[in-house]
Scaffold this active site. Structure first.
Site, PDB file in Angstrom:
ATOM      1  N   THR A 125      -4.566  -3.190   3.520  1.00  9.85           N
ATOM      2  CA  THR A 125      -3.454  -2.348   3.072  1.00  9.85           C
ATOM      3  C   THR A 125      -3.522  -2.052   1.583  1.00  9.85           C
ATOM      4  OG1 THR A 125      -2.097  -3.261   4.808  1.00  9.85           O
ATOM      5  CG2 THR A 125      -0.925  -2.230   3.013  1.00  9.85           C
TER       6      THR A 125
ATOM      7  N   TYR B 215       0.337   3.567   8.670  1.00  3.53           N
ATOM      8  CA  TYR B 215      -0.650   3.927   7.653  1.00  3.53           C
ATOM      9  C   TYR B 215      -2.018   3.476   8.142  1.00  3.53           C
ATOM     10  CZ  TYR B 215      -0.588  -1.023   6.600  1.00  3.53           C
ATOM     11  OH  TYR B 215      -0.687  -2.384   6.710  1.00  3.53           O
TER      12      TYR B 215
ATOM     13  N   SER C 251      -8.147  -6.136   8.086  1.00  2.47           N
ATOM     14  CA  SER C 251      -8.716  -7.487   8.167  1.00  2.47           C
ATOM     15  C   SER C 251      -8.634  -8.073   9.568  1.00  2.47           C
ATOM     16  CB  SER C 251      -8.071  -8.409   7.139  1.00  2.47           C
ATOM     17  OG  SER C 251      -6.756  -8.725   7.484  1.00  2.47           O
TER      18      SER C 251
ATOM     19  N   THR D 183      -4.189  -8.460   4.484  1.00  2.00           N
ATOM     20  CA  THR D 183      -3.425  -9.715   4.425  1.00  2.00           C
ATOM     21  C   THR D 183      -3.418 -10.483   5.751  1.00  2.00           C
ATOM     22  OG1 THR D 183      -1.352  -8.595   4.982  1.00  2.00           O
ATOM     23  CG2 THR D 183      -1.889  -8.811   2.638  1.00  2.00           C
ATOM     24  N   ASP D 184      -3.736  -9.800   6.862  1.00  2.00           N
ATOM     25  CA  ASP D 184      -3.569 -10.450   8.167  1.00  2.00           C
ATOM     26  C   ASP D 184      -4.450 -11.682   8.351  1.00  2.00           C
ATOM     27  OD1 ASP D 184      -1.673  -8.589   8.812  1.00  2.00           O
ATOM     28  OD2 ASP D 184      -2.953  -7.409  10.138  1.00  2.00           O
TER      29      ASP D 184
ATOM     30  N   LYS E 165       0.099 -16.646   5.866  1.00  2.00           N
ATOM     31  CA  LYS E 165       0.974 -15.478   5.931  1.00  2.00           C
ATOM     32  C   LYS E 165       2.176 -15.856   6.786  1.00  2.00           C
ATOM     33  CE  LYS E 165       1.079 -10.525   6.772  1.00  2.00           C
ATOM     34  NZ  LYS E 165       0.338  -9.295   7.095  1.00  2.00           N
TER      35      LYS E 165
ATOM     36  N   GLU F 117      -2.676 -39.597  16.978  1.00  2.00           N
ATOM     37  CA  GLU F 117      -1.868 -40.414  17.874  1.00  2.00           C
ATOM     38  C   GLU F 117      -2.817 -41.397  18.567  1.00  2.00           C
ATOM     39  OE1 GLU F 117      -0.058 -37.538  20.453  1.00  2.00           O
ATOM     40  OE2 GLU F 117      -1.871 -37.317  21.655  1.00  2.00           O
TER      41      GLU F 117
HETATM   42  N1  DAS Z   1      -3.798  -3.884   7.936  1.00  2.00           N
HETATM   43  C1  DAS Z   1      -3.627  -5.278   7.746  1.00  2.00           C
HETATM   44  C2  DAS Z   1      -4.898  -5.947   7.252  1.00  2.00           C
HETATM   45  O1  DAS Z   1      -5.806  -5.285   6.872  1.00  2.00           O
HETATM   46  C3  DAS Z   1      -2.442  -5.666   6.973  1.00  2.00           C
HETATM   47  C4  DAS Z   1      -2.536  -5.810   5.491  1.00  2.00           C
HETATM   48  O2  DAS Z   1      -3.540  -5.638   4.823  1.00  2.00           O
HETATM   49  O3  DAS Z   1      -1.491  -6.108   4.906  1.00  2.00           O
HETATM   50  O4  DAS Z   1      -4.935  -7.139   7.268  1.00  2.00           O
END
Ligand code: DAS
Length: 326
Positions: free
Chosen positions: A14, A27, A60, A93-94, A166, A282
């Site tokens: 992103t 997007y 990602s 971010t994923d 995340k 455990e």
């Molecule tokens: N499109 C997702 C990614 O590339 C989301 C992001 O980047 O926030 O992981």
């Protein structure tokens, strides 16, 4: 502070995404290339010098060894270059936490390596990508960032790769560190660390392996069908991470399947599906030959297990020691 010369390696996400409208929800990630991105960064007037390289330009969710391998080797080249003082990786971010942890385990830590992303695409109102990038540059320019392993900068906070996860899908405050929280606060002009670097020595903990062994994640839930476990852990699997309920618990019927698979040589790690799950050993782990993931979530436990298997480790006690490490 000495003048920083930072290598920027772009993978997409992103932070390089475009919506086509300042207000749209949908997007496409990975639309802006590194040259265009660095020309936008230039407008910020940051003190560091940047050189860029495009490794990939994808969301990602599609990242794996096909991107990790050239990324890892580009970072190693940059770290070996006396003209480079630090590295920034732009990333979706994923799965940022998985890439960060893999790099953390397989890179030396004498120079800063910082991963950064954004929650809003580059043409959205309130785009967070340039601020996050400016913060990442601030961190990567700081000699005190070394000795902390790979770092993640998001939402004015610095996280260690082992801790970062995340936790939100929309807010720009989308990441948290567990169990340590964030290890620093950053803005484009200020950086406060909450403690001293902790890594002893410079060396990478594992050799990087481009052919990571197959390891599946099995998600536990109420009313779970043990046949699912039988089917998912096929003969080709070298390991299984269970996203167990609570503290890595499993229905007895599923546990029996995993004990059987363990006897056939498949490594078994018990993690938790709980957001802040801490899974201790455990008593039955010993006879079962299972490993407890401690504070690693299932997706990170998978990365560590793959590296252990790739380095020839098969003894559950040796595996447990790696999971216990901070
Ligand atoms: N499109 C997702 C990614 O590339 C989301 C992001 O980047 O926030 O992981």
């Amino acid at each position: 502070m000495a003048h920083a010369r930072l290598t920027v390696l772009a993978t997409g996400g992103t932070i390089a995404g475009i919506a086509g409208s300042a207000l749209a929800h949908d997007y496409r990630p990975g639309q802006i290339d590194i040259a265009e991105y660095l020309s936008r960064v230039k407008g910020l007037g940051l003190e560091a010098e940047f050189s860029g390289r495009q490794i990939a330009n994808i969301g990602s969710e599609d990242i794996g060894p096909a991107v990790w391998t050239p990324l890892h080797s580009a970072i190693q080249d940059a770290l070996a270059d006396p003209g480079c003082t630090g590295v920034i990786v732009t990333h979706g971010t994923d799965t940022l936490e998985e890439t960060a942890f893999l790099l953390d385990l397989t890179l030396p830590c004498a120079k800063p390596v910082v991963l950064v992303g954004a929650m809003r695409p580059a043409d959205a109102v309130g785009y967070d990508g340039l601020r996050n990038f400016a913060n990442a540059a601030r961190v990567a320019s700081d000699p005190d960032a070394s000795g902390r392993g790979v770092l993640v900068v998001m939402g004015d906070r610095v996280f260690a790769a082992r801790d970062v996860r995340k936790v939100r899908t929309r807010s720009t405050d989308a990441f948290r560190g567990y169990p340590r929280g964030s290890i620093g606060l950053v803005t484009p002009s200020a950086l406060d660390w909450f403690g001293a670097p902790w890594r002893a020595g410079d060396a990478a903990r594992f050799d990087y392996a481009s052919d990571l062994p197959p390891v599946v994640i099995l998600y536990a839930h109420a009313d779970m069908d043990p046949d699912l476990a039988r089917r998912i852990v096929g003969d080709d699997q070298r390991g299984i991470v269970v996203a167990g309920v609570g503290e890595g618990n499993l229905p007895d019927t599923v546990r029996s399947v995993l004990v059987e698979r363990r006897r056939q040589g498949v490594a078994v790690v018990r993690a938790s599906r709980v957001d802040e799950g801490l899974v201790d050993r455990e008593p039955e782990d010993e006879p079962n030959g299972f490993v407890a993931s401690r504070a690693l979530n299932p997706q990170k436990a998978r990365i560590l297990l793959q590296l252990l298997l790739a380095s020839g480790v098969s003894d559950p006690a040796e595996m447990q020691a790696a999971f216990d490490e901070r």
